[in-house]
Each structure stands twice: as C-alpha cells, then as structure tokens.
Design a protein around this motif. Structure first.
Motif, mmCIF file in Angstrom:
data_model
loop_
_atom_site.group_PDB
_atom_site.id
_atom_site.type_symbol
_atom_site.label_atom_id
_atom_site.label_comp_id
_atom_site.label_asym_id
_atom_site.label_seq_id
_atom_site.Cartn_x
_atom_site.Cartn_y
_atom_site.Cartn_z
ATOM 1 N N UNK A 33 38.415 18.342 64.604
ATOM 2 C CA UNK A 33 38.927 17.378 63.627
ATOM 3 C C UNK A 33 39.749 16.315 64.328
ATOM 4 N N UNK A 34 40.529 16.742 65.318
ATOM 5 C CA UNK A 34 41.330 15.804 66.105
ATOM 6 C C UNK A 34 40.465 14.872 66.916
ATOM 7 N N UNK A 35 39.354 15.364 67.437
ATOM 8 C CA UNK A 35 38.443 14.528 68.219
ATOM 9 C C UNK A 35 37.839 13.444 67.344
ATOM 10 N N UNK A 36 37.521 13.784 66.096
ATOM 11 C CA UNK A 36 36.980 12.780 65.187
ATOM 12 C C UNK A 36 38.004 11.693 64.902
ATOM 13 N N UNK A 56 40.316 6.716 75.124
ATOM 14 C CA UNK A 56 39.283 7.337 75.960
ATOM 15 C C UNK A 56 39.866 8.558 76.688
ATOM 16 N N UNK A 57 41.082 8.416 77.179
ATOM 17 C CA UNK A 57 41.750 9.541 77.846
ATOM 18 C C UNK A 57 41.981 10.687 76.852
ATOM 19 N N UNK A 62 40.383 16.011 74.722
ATOM 20 C CA UNK A 62 39.813 16.806 73.632
ATOM 21 C C UNK A 62 38.553 17.540 74.080
ATOM 22 N N UNK A 63 37.712 16.883 74.863
ATOM 23 C CA UNK A 63 36.500 17.532 75.353
ATOM 24 C C UNK A 63 36.824 18.696 76.284
ATOM 25 N N UNK A 67 35.836 22.622 75.624
ATOM 26 C CA UNK A 67 35.138 23.496 76.583
ATOM 27 C C UNK A 67 35.920 24.785 76.816
ATOM 28 N N UNK A 68 37.245 24.661 76.926
ATOM 29 C CA UNK A 68 38.085 25.843 77.141
ATOM 30 C C UNK A 68 37.992 26.795 75.943
ATOM 31 N N UNK A 69 38.093 26.249 74.742
ATOM 32 C CA UNK A 69 38.030 27.085 73.544
ATOM 33 C C UNK A 69 36.650 27.727 73.386
#
Length: 123
Positions: A33-36, A56-57, A62-63, A67-69
C-alpha cells in the motif's frame, strides 16, 4: 530421524509459525500500500527532478523491503511444511537436534547454532 518434540511443543511451534506468517503477510500488504502511495506521489511531482529522485529512492527502498518480506514469508511457509515431516527440528548440516528454545525463538531455523555460525562466517 525424528526430534524429541512433545505434542505440546509441536503445537506451540505451529501456532508461532502461523502467527508469524500472518504478521509478515500484514506487513507485506501494508508495504505494498505504501509503494502505491509513493508511485502516486512520484507522478504528482514529476516536474521537480529533486522530488522525483527522492521518490525513486523511496520506491527502491520499498522494493527492497518487499523482497525481504517475501523471503521471510517463504521461510515461514517452508518451516510449516517441514514441521509435518519427521526431520523437523534437526540441523540440515549436521543432523543434530536443534534445542527447543532455539526453535521457539526462530521456528523456521534450519541449523543448530554452531552450523548457523559457520554458515554465516563463510558468507
């Protein structure tokens, strides 16, 4: 080889794994949701290159969190599968029984403390 887990210990570990899985899934949903929101904000500030770089950072961060999650979720799913097998609770490297207190703290662990320490030292 089977471990000496009692039925109560087995049930406790399964419950802890399922609860941990729910927490990770919730965190992943919140993260996405945060990434959106970050992507939407980036589109709104596309006219300002500095703000665009900041967003962008944030997107890259977020990416990385995603990946970690996802890796954590995979490890929990794998542990839930292994919990049904006779070898759960045994080190994948030396086959020694992993102490219950270690399994309780980290039920998805694959190695005893000594083998985990050795594996981390070779990274």
């Amino acid at each position: 080889m089977s471990t000496a887990l009692t039925p109560g210990q087995h049930a406790l570990l399964e419950t802890e794994l399922r609860l941990a899985r729910e927490r990770v899934q919730s965190a992943l949903q919140a993260q996405r949701g945060g990434a959106d929101r970050v992507a939407h904000a980036a589109a709104l500030v596309a006219d300002d290159p500095r703000e665009l770089r900041e967003h962008e950072a944030d997107r890259e961060l977020d990416q990385t969190r995603d990946r970690h999650l996802l890796a954590e979720l995979e490890a929990l799913d794998d542990a839930l599968t292994r919990l049904k097998l006779p070898g759960y609770g045994r080190c994948v490297d030396c086959a020694a029984a992993i102490p219950f207190d270690r399994l309780q703290r980290q039920p998805q662990t694959l190695r005893c403390f000594d083998c985990q320490t050795a594996a981390e030292a070779t990274r």
